[in-house]
Design an enzyme around this catalytic site. Structure first.
Site, PDB file in Angstrom:
ATOM      1  N   LYS A 184      21.219 -30.713  42.620  1.00 36.22           N
ATOM      2  CA  LYS A 184      19.840 -31.015  42.235  1.00 36.22           C
ATOM      3  C   LYS A 184      19.673 -32.480  41.805  1.00 36.22           C
ATOM      4  O   LYS A 184      18.594 -33.058  41.983  1.00 36.22           O
ATOM      5  CB  LYS A 184      19.393 -30.075  41.115  1.00 36.22           C
ATOM      6  CG  LYS A 184      19.220 -28.612  41.555  1.00 36.22           C
ATOM      7  CD  LYS A 184      18.219 -28.469  42.679  1.00 36.22           C
ATOM      8  CE  LYS A 184      17.630 -27.068  42.778  1.00 36.22           C
ATOM      9  NZ  LYS A 184      16.751 -26.932  43.977  1.00 36.22           N
ATOM     10  N   TYR A 242      25.346 -26.600  41.012  1.00 36.73           N
ATOM     11  CA  TYR A 242      23.882 -26.619  41.153  1.00 36.73           C
ATOM     12  C   TYR A 242      23.297 -27.921  40.574  1.00 36.73           C
ATOM     13  O   TYR A 242      22.429 -28.553  41.177  1.00 36.73           O
ATOM     14  CB  TYR A 242      23.340 -25.387  40.425  1.00 36.73           C
ATOM     15  CG  TYR A 242      21.858 -25.186  40.418  1.00 36.73           C
ATOM     16  CD1 TYR A 242      21.199 -24.691  41.537  1.00 36.73           C
ATOM     17  CD2 TYR A 242      21.101 -25.444  39.268  1.00 36.73           C
ATOM     18  CE1 TYR A 242      19.825 -24.477  41.512  1.00 36.73           C
ATOM     19  CE2 TYR A 242      19.739 -25.223  39.243  1.00 36.73           C
ATOM     20  CZ  TYR A 242      19.106 -24.737  40.362  1.00 36.73           C
ATOM     21  OH  TYR A 242      17.751 -24.521  40.341  1.00 36.73           O
TER      22      TYR A 242
HETATM   23  N1  LIG Z   1      12.885 -20.275  39.005  1.00 35.59           N
HETATM   24  C1  LIG Z   1      13.082 -21.332  38.245  1.00 35.59           C
HETATM   25  O1  LIG Z   1      12.821 -21.337  37.022  1.00 35.59           O
HETATM   26  C2  LIG Z   1      13.648 -22.590  38.852  1.00 35.59           C
HETATM   27  C3  LIG Z   1      13.997 -23.641  37.988  1.00 35.59           C
HETATM   28  C4  LIG Z   1      14.453 -24.827  38.531  1.00 35.59           C
HETATM   29  C5  LIG Z   1      14.554 -24.942  39.912  1.00 35.59           C
HETATM   30  N2  LIG Z   1      14.244 -23.889  40.727  1.00 35.59           N
HETATM   31  C6  LIG Z   1      14.372 -24.067  42.168  1.00 35.59           C
HETATM   32  O2  LIG Z   1      13.216 -23.568  42.810  1.00 35.59           O
HETATM   33  C7  LIG Z   1      13.559 -23.135  44.123  1.00 35.59           C
HETATM   34  C8  LIG Z   1      13.062 -21.714  44.347  1.00 35.59           C
HETATM   35  O3  LIG Z   1      13.779 -20.859  43.473  1.00 35.59           O
HETATM   36  P1  LIG Z   1      13.289 -19.399  43.052  1.00 35.59           P
HETATM   37  O4  LIG Z   1      13.477 -19.320  41.590  1.00 35.59           O
HETATM   38  O5  LIG Z   1      11.971 -19.115  43.643  1.00 35.59           O
HETATM   39  O6  LIG Z   1      14.455 -18.520  43.736  1.00 35.59           O
HETATM   40  P2  LIG Z   1      14.412 -17.180  44.631  1.00 35.59           P
HETATM   41  O7  LIG Z   1      15.821 -16.721  44.722  1.00 35.59           O
HETATM   42  O8  LIG Z   1      13.370 -16.245  44.125  1.00 35.59           O
HETATM   43  O9  LIG Z   1      13.923 -17.711  46.066  1.00 35.59           O
HETATM   44  C9  LIG Z   1      14.704 -18.548  46.866  1.00 35.59           C
HETATM   45  C10 LIG Z   1      14.489 -18.160  48.328  1.00 35.59           C
HETATM   46  O10 LIG Z   1      15.263 -19.073  49.130  1.00 35.59           O
HETATM   47  C11 LIG Z   1      15.803 -18.338  50.229  1.00 35.59           C
HETATM   48  N3  LIG Z   1      16.980 -19.025  50.769  1.00 35.59           N
HETATM   49  C12 LIG Z   1      18.203 -19.142  50.201  1.00 35.59           C
HETATM   50  N4  LIG Z   1      19.032 -19.836  50.994  1.00 35.59           N
HETATM   51  C13 LIG Z   1      18.314 -20.185  52.107  1.00 35.59           C
HETATM   52  C14 LIG Z   1      18.619 -20.914  53.289  1.00 35.59           C
HETATM   53  N5  LIG Z   1      19.852 -21.421  53.481  1.00 35.59           N
HETATM   54  N6  LIG Z   1      17.646 -21.096  54.207  1.00 35.59           N
HETATM   55  C15 LIG Z   1      16.392 -20.569  54.012  1.00 35.59           C
HETATM   56  N7  LIG Z   1      16.062 -19.866  52.909  1.00 35.59           N
HETATM   57  C16 LIG Z   1      17.007 -19.668  51.964  1.00 35.59           C
HETATM   58  C17 LIG Z   1      16.159 -16.988  49.613  1.00 35.59           C
HETATM   59  O11 LIG Z   1      16.290 -15.977  50.632  1.00 35.59           O
HETATM   60  C18 LIG Z   1      14.999 -16.742  48.654  1.00 35.59           C
HETATM   61  O12 LIG Z   1      13.971 -15.969  49.240  1.00 35.59           O
HETATM   62  C19 LIG Z   1      15.079 -23.302  44.237  1.00 35.59           C
HETATM   63  O13 LIG Z   1      15.378 -24.526  44.872  1.00 35.59           O
HETATM   64  C20 LIG Z   1      15.525 -23.326  42.802  1.00 35.59           C
HETATM   65  O14 LIG Z   1      16.769 -23.966  42.641  1.00 35.59           O
HETATM   66  C21 LIG Z   1      13.800 -22.714  40.220  1.00 35.59           C
END
Ligand SMILES: NC(=O)c1ccc[n+]([C@@H]2O[C@H](COP(=O)([O-])OP(=O)(O)OC[C@H]3O[C@@H](n4cnc5c(N)ncnc54)[C@H](O)[C@@H]3O)[C@@H](O)[C@H]2O)c1
Length: 284
Positions: free
Chosen positions: A158, A154
């Site tokens: 990223k 990851y």
């Molecule tokens: N939540 C955090 O604190 C955090 C921190 C750093 C980065 N991020 C990043 O933020 C973004 C959103 O994360 P989140 O926490 O909302 O996660 P989440 O799991 O709640 O949502 C991610 C969504 O992406 C969809 N998805 C996965 N693979 C896919 C694909 N191949 N095509 C289309 N859709 C797809 C999933 O079905 C899901 O609904 C991600 O890129 C994650 O790495 C989140």
């Protein structure tokens, strides 16, 4: 005319918050998620200005169809928010090939493929003399910027997204397109298991870990007004917005001729002595 916005992974978590926030501005939104059920719920909340895409952004054809959906449904594309993601956390010594490949595919290829097809659209509009105020907001992570134990796959994906953001910002400026990235933090399906305590919602007062806190910056970066900000990385959570510095050259020595390995111990120790990197998440 209202903005046309694609949000990937918009069925849950942070992407859902982005889609709803853009919807609240009157934008027309392509709500993309692998899950038709959750994407459909978000589209329904936005109303007739939303359309669902269930394309997998980690495939070339899926990413192309996603961009086409915006162009064919709404007549163009203004904002691409790359947000979709997954985790398959493993220590380096136990990470399997599939866990590596899938995380890199969904995040890194899933950001590039959509960006690539959106860029081709914007170049074509620009060449035909049309006005472009294209905006791309990519989603990196503190893991990609500083490293995170148990997340080599990851973190690498990223970090790749962070570097790709710089290149795309430099290349696409000539077409009227900005490219920025965020490193968010919020309580979602992805984080609630790992960071349950830090992420818990307070009984009253400001919920700093609500995904909705991340979206206002993304909406602004997607606006026409934001055309003068590009190639930047922002940490964003709660009420905080922080510009993150990328790799910068630190202490250096150049003696104008080749070193031998046994000369370098003292030299390297002196170079790193007073230069302390931000600690890796979860280390020590
Ligand atoms: N939540 C955090 O604190 C955090 C921190 C750093 C980065 N991020 C990043 O933020 C973004 C959103 O994360 P989140 O926490 O909302 O996660 P989440 O799991 O709640 O949502 C991610 C969504 O992406 C969809 N998805 C996965 N693979 C896919 C694909 N191949 N095509 C289309 N859709 C797809 C999933 O079905 C899901 O609904 C991600 O890129 C994650 O790495 C989140």
């Amino acid at each position: 005319m209202s903005r046309v916005v694609v949000v990937t992974g918009a069925g849950r978590g942070i992407g859902r918050a982005h889609a709803l926030a853009f919807g609240a501005t009157g934008a027309r939104v392509v709500v993309n998620d692998l899950s038709a059920a959750v994407a459909g719920e978000v589209a329904e909340l936005i109303g007739p200005r939303a359309v669902v895409s269930t394309d997998d952004v980690g495939t070339w054809a899926g990413a192309r169809r996603l961009v086409q959906t915006a162009v064919e449904t709404f007549g163009g594309l203004d904002v691409l928010v790359n947000n979709a993601g997954i985790v398959r956390d493993r220590m380096v010594v136990s990470c399997g090939e599939d866990e590596w490949d899938e995380v890199v595919r969904v995040h890194l290829k899933g950001h590039f493929a959509t960006l690539r097809h959106a860029a081709a659209h914007w170049r074509a509009v620009h060449k035909a003399g049309g006005a472009v105020s294209g905006r791309v907001v990519n989603t990196s992570s503190g893991a990609g910027l500083f490293g995170s134990v148990g997340q080599a796959n990851y973190s690498a994906a990223k970090a790749g997204i962070a570097a790709m953001t710089l290149v795309a910002a430099a290349e696409l400026a000539r077409y009227g397109v900005t490219v920025n990235a965020i490193a968010p933090a919020a309580r979602t399906r992805m984080t609630e298991a790992t960071f349950a305590e830090e992420m818990a919602a307070p009984e009253d007062g400001f919920d700093a870990m609500a995904p909705e806190n991340v979206s206002p910056l993304v909406v602004w970066l997607g606006s026409e007004e934001a055309g003068d900000v590009t190639g930047r990385m922002f940490e964003v959570d709660g009420g905080r917005v922080c510009v993150v510095h990328g790799w910068r050259r630190g202490p250096e020595v150049d003696r104008g001729e080749r070193w031998s390995p046994d000369e370098l111990g003292d030299v390297v120790r002196e170079l790193v002595a007073d230069d302390h990197p931000t600690p890796v998440y979860g280390a020590g």
